[in-house]
Design an enzyme around this catalytic site. Sequence first.
Site, PDB file in Angstrom:
ATOM      1  N   SER A 229       0.846  -1.190   0.000  1.00  0.00           N
ATOM      2  CA  SER A 229       0.000   0.000   0.000  1.00  0.00           C
ATOM      3  C   SER A 229       0.878   1.235   0.000  1.00  0.00           C
ATOM      4  O   SER A 229       2.030   1.187   0.464  1.00  0.00           O
ATOM      5  CB  SER A 229      -0.872   0.000   1.254  1.00  0.00           C
ATOM      6  OG  SER A 229      -1.553   1.232   1.379  1.00  0.00           O
TER       7      SER A 229
ATOM      8  N   TYR B  23      -2.813  -0.422  10.299  1.00  0.00           N
ATOM      9  CA  TYR B  23      -2.627  -0.710   8.870  1.00  0.00           C
ATOM     10  C   TYR B  23      -1.299  -0.157   8.366  1.00  0.00           C
ATOM     11  O   TYR B  23      -0.509  -0.869   7.716  1.00  0.00           O
ATOM     12  CB  TYR B  23      -3.790  -0.095   8.091  1.00  0.00           C
ATOM     13  CG  TYR B  23      -3.837  -0.491   6.631  1.00  0.00           C
ATOM     14  CD1 TYR B  23      -4.266  -1.756   6.251  1.00  0.00           C
ATOM     15  CD2 TYR B  23      -3.473   0.412   5.628  1.00  0.00           C
ATOM     16  CE1 TYR B  23      -4.329  -2.119   4.918  1.00  0.00           C
ATOM     17  CE2 TYR B  23      -3.536   0.047   4.289  1.00  0.00           C
ATOM     18  CZ  TYR B  23      -3.966  -1.212   3.937  1.00  0.00           C
ATOM     19  OH  TYR B  23      -4.020  -1.573   2.610  1.00  0.00           O
TER      20      TYR B  23
HETATM   21  N1  LIG Z   1      -8.922  -1.556  -1.356  1.00  0.00           N
HETATM   22  C1  LIG Z   1      -7.959  -0.649  -1.455  1.00  0.00           C
HETATM   23  O1  LIG Z   1      -8.183   0.510  -1.834  1.00  0.00           O
HETATM   24  C2  LIG Z   1      -6.531  -1.028  -1.140  1.00  0.00           C
HETATM   25  C3  LIG Z   1      -5.550  -0.022  -1.190  1.00  0.00           C
HETATM   26  C4  LIG Z   1      -4.234  -0.360  -0.912  1.00  0.00           C
HETATM   27  C5  LIG Z   1      -3.931  -1.686  -0.611  1.00  0.00           C
HETATM   28  N2  LIG Z   1      -4.912  -2.644  -0.556  1.00  0.00           N
HETATM   29  C6  LIG Z   1      -4.523  -4.011  -0.245  1.00  0.00           C
HETATM   30  O2  LIG Z   1      -5.010  -4.881  -1.233  1.00  0.00           O
HETATM   31  C7  LIG Z   1      -5.238  -6.180  -0.684  1.00  0.00           C
HETATM   32  C8  LIG Z   1      -6.625  -6.671  -1.051  1.00  0.00           C
HETATM   33  O3  LIG Z   1      -7.549  -5.759  -0.476  1.00  0.00           O
HETATM   34  P1  LIG Z   1      -9.094  -5.714  -0.880  1.00  0.00           P
HETATM   35  O4  LIG Z   1      -9.393  -4.294  -1.114  1.00  0.00           O
HETATM   36  O5  LIG Z   1      -9.417  -6.733  -1.910  1.00  0.00           O
HETATM   37  O6  LIG Z   1      -9.722  -6.138   0.543  1.00  0.00           O
HETATM   38  P2  LIG Z   1     -11.084  -6.886   0.911  1.00  0.00           P
HETATM   39  O7  LIG Z   1     -12.098  -6.655  -0.128  1.00  0.00           O
HETATM   40  O8  LIG Z   1     -11.375  -6.474   2.316  1.00  0.00           O
HETATM   41  O9  LIG Z   1     -10.647  -8.438   0.879  1.00  0.00           O
HETATM   42  C9  LIG Z   1      -9.712  -8.903   1.795  1.00  0.00           C
HETATM   43  C10 LIG Z   1      -9.383 -10.340   1.460  1.00  0.00           C
HETATM   44  O10 LIG Z   1      -8.409 -10.798   2.404  1.00  0.00           O
HETATM   45  C11 LIG Z   1      -8.886 -12.025   2.946  1.00  0.00           C
HETATM   46  N3  LIG Z   1      -8.367 -12.274   4.291  1.00  0.00           N
HETATM   47  C12 LIG Z   1      -8.479 -11.498   5.406  1.00  0.00           C
HETATM   48  N4  LIG Z   1      -7.892 -12.110   6.448  1.00  0.00           N
HETATM   49  C13 LIG Z   1      -7.383 -13.286   5.983  1.00  0.00           C
HETATM   50  C14 LIG Z   1      -6.660 -14.337   6.558  1.00  0.00           C
HETATM   51  N5  LIG Z   1      -6.319 -14.353   7.860  1.00  0.00           N
HETATM   52  N6  LIG Z   1      -6.278 -15.392   5.769  1.00  0.00           N
HETATM   53  C15 LIG Z   1      -6.608 -15.404   4.468  1.00  0.00           C
HETATM   54  N7  LIG Z   1      -7.325 -14.447   3.858  1.00  0.00           N
HETATM   55  C16 LIG Z   1      -7.709 -13.398   4.614  1.00  0.00           C
HETATM   56  C17 LIG Z   1     -10.391 -11.905   2.938  1.00  0.00           C
HETATM   57  O11 LIG Z   1     -10.969 -13.184   3.080  1.00  0.00           O
HETATM   58  P3  LIG Z   1     -12.416 -13.400   3.813  1.00  0.00           P
HETATM   59  O12 LIG Z   1     -13.427 -13.234   2.743  1.00  0.00           O
HETATM   60  O13 LIG Z   1     -12.315 -14.786   4.366  1.00  0.00           O
HETATM   61  O14 LIG Z   1     -12.529 -12.353   4.891  1.00  0.00           O
HETATM   62  C18 LIG Z   1     -10.592 -11.270   1.569  1.00  0.00           C
HETATM   63  O15 LIG Z   1     -10.522 -12.246   0.557  1.00  0.00           O
HETATM   64  C19 LIG Z   1      -4.991  -6.038   0.818  1.00  0.00           C
HETATM   65  O16 LIG Z   1      -3.700  -6.503   1.138  1.00  0.00           O
HETATM   66  C20 LIG Z   1      -5.090  -4.547   1.050  1.00  0.00           C
HETATM   67  O17 LIG Z   1      -4.365  -4.113   2.179  1.00  0.00           O
HETATM   68  C21 LIG Z   1      -6.202  -2.338  -0.821  1.00  0.00           C
END
Ligand SMILES: NC(=O)c1ccc[n+]([C@@H]2O[C@H](COP(=O)([O-])OP(=O)(O)OC[C@H]3O[C@@H](n4cnc5c(N)ncnc54)[C@H](OP(=O)(O)O)[C@@H]3O)[C@@H](O)[C@H]2O)c1
Length: 235
Positions: free
Chosen positions: A141, A156
């Site tokens: 991030s 975070y």
């Molecule tokens: N969204 C943004 O704008 C943004 C910006 C910068 C970085 N990111 C990064 O991008 C990545 C994906 O984010 P996203 O936006 O797709 O988030 P999201 O929609 O909240 O999805 C999070 C994913 O992580 C899984 N997860 C959480 N805890 C876990 C664990 N202990 N073991 C295995 N899986 C687990 C969740 O599974 P469950 O369904 O089982 O909960 C879900 O599939 C993350 O690393 C996040 O920090 C996102």
Amino acid sequence: MNVLITGAGRGLGFELAKLAAARGHAVAACVRDIGRVGDGLAELAERYRGLVRIETLDVSDETQARALAAKLRDDGFAIDALVSNAGVLLGRGEGIASLELDDLKRTFEVNLYGPLIVAKHLTPLMRESRSGAEIVVHVGSDAGSFAGAYGGDYPYALSKIALSMFTKQLNEELKPRGIRALAVHPGWIRTDMGGQSAPLSPAESALGIIDLIEGTTAVPAETWFVDYAGRAMPV
Ligand SMILES: NC(=O)c1ccc[n+]([C@@H]2O[C@H](COP(=O)([O-])OP(=O)(O)OC[C@H]3O[C@@H](n4cnc5c(N)ncnc54)[C@H](OP(=O)(O)O)[C@@H]3O)[C@@H](O)[C@H]2O)c1
């Protein structure tokens, strides 16, 4: 290529799995709870039967990571691209006086120890690279840099900046095996985590990340932190 993706049940992880399969890659789509796989991933596995396999992996559980590694080894699933995407966002907006230490600990368990456990048990399954194609992607991030730091996100931001350093450390270790490790900022994306006001769709971000994995978007050898389009991120 054989691609392993954590947190593949929804959000960016699901879009990565979808696009990787559409591009003809074999995908190990890892989810925390295989009993609660959403329709999207179940349909994907059905549509790309033989190409997409759904596996159990809570990234904070080392026993599960060890078991998955043994299973994939038995199946001859050598990994070309290892994508640690799973992440959590907890305790946003809390000041230091109200910060729950449990939020901090859980965030570190998933966002930092998760990729570390995954790398520990699954990089041994990666091929030695002759072509420079083998890659570990840590979905990081802009919060994982001093340059991009903003306030109000203790758990975070601390976890992601530690993930940046872990990526750099891992990159140095894996280099002699012809494997690179990249921290990738996916952009602000419309997922459960990013919310609906985000400018970027997870599909657009996934497209950029798959291009990085395939090497279509070239990243200079010395660079280890980029965004989804391959642009160098400030540290
Ligand atoms: N969204 C943004 O704008 C943004 C910006 C910068 C970085 N990111 C990064 O991008 C990545 C994906 O984010 P996203 O936006 O797709 O988030 P999201 O929609 O909240 O999805 C999070 C994913 O992580 C899984 N997860 C959480 N805890 C876990 C664990 N202990 N073991 C295995 N899986 C687990 C969740 O599974 P469950 O369904 O089982 O909960 C879900 O599939 C993350 O690393 C996040 O920090 C996102």
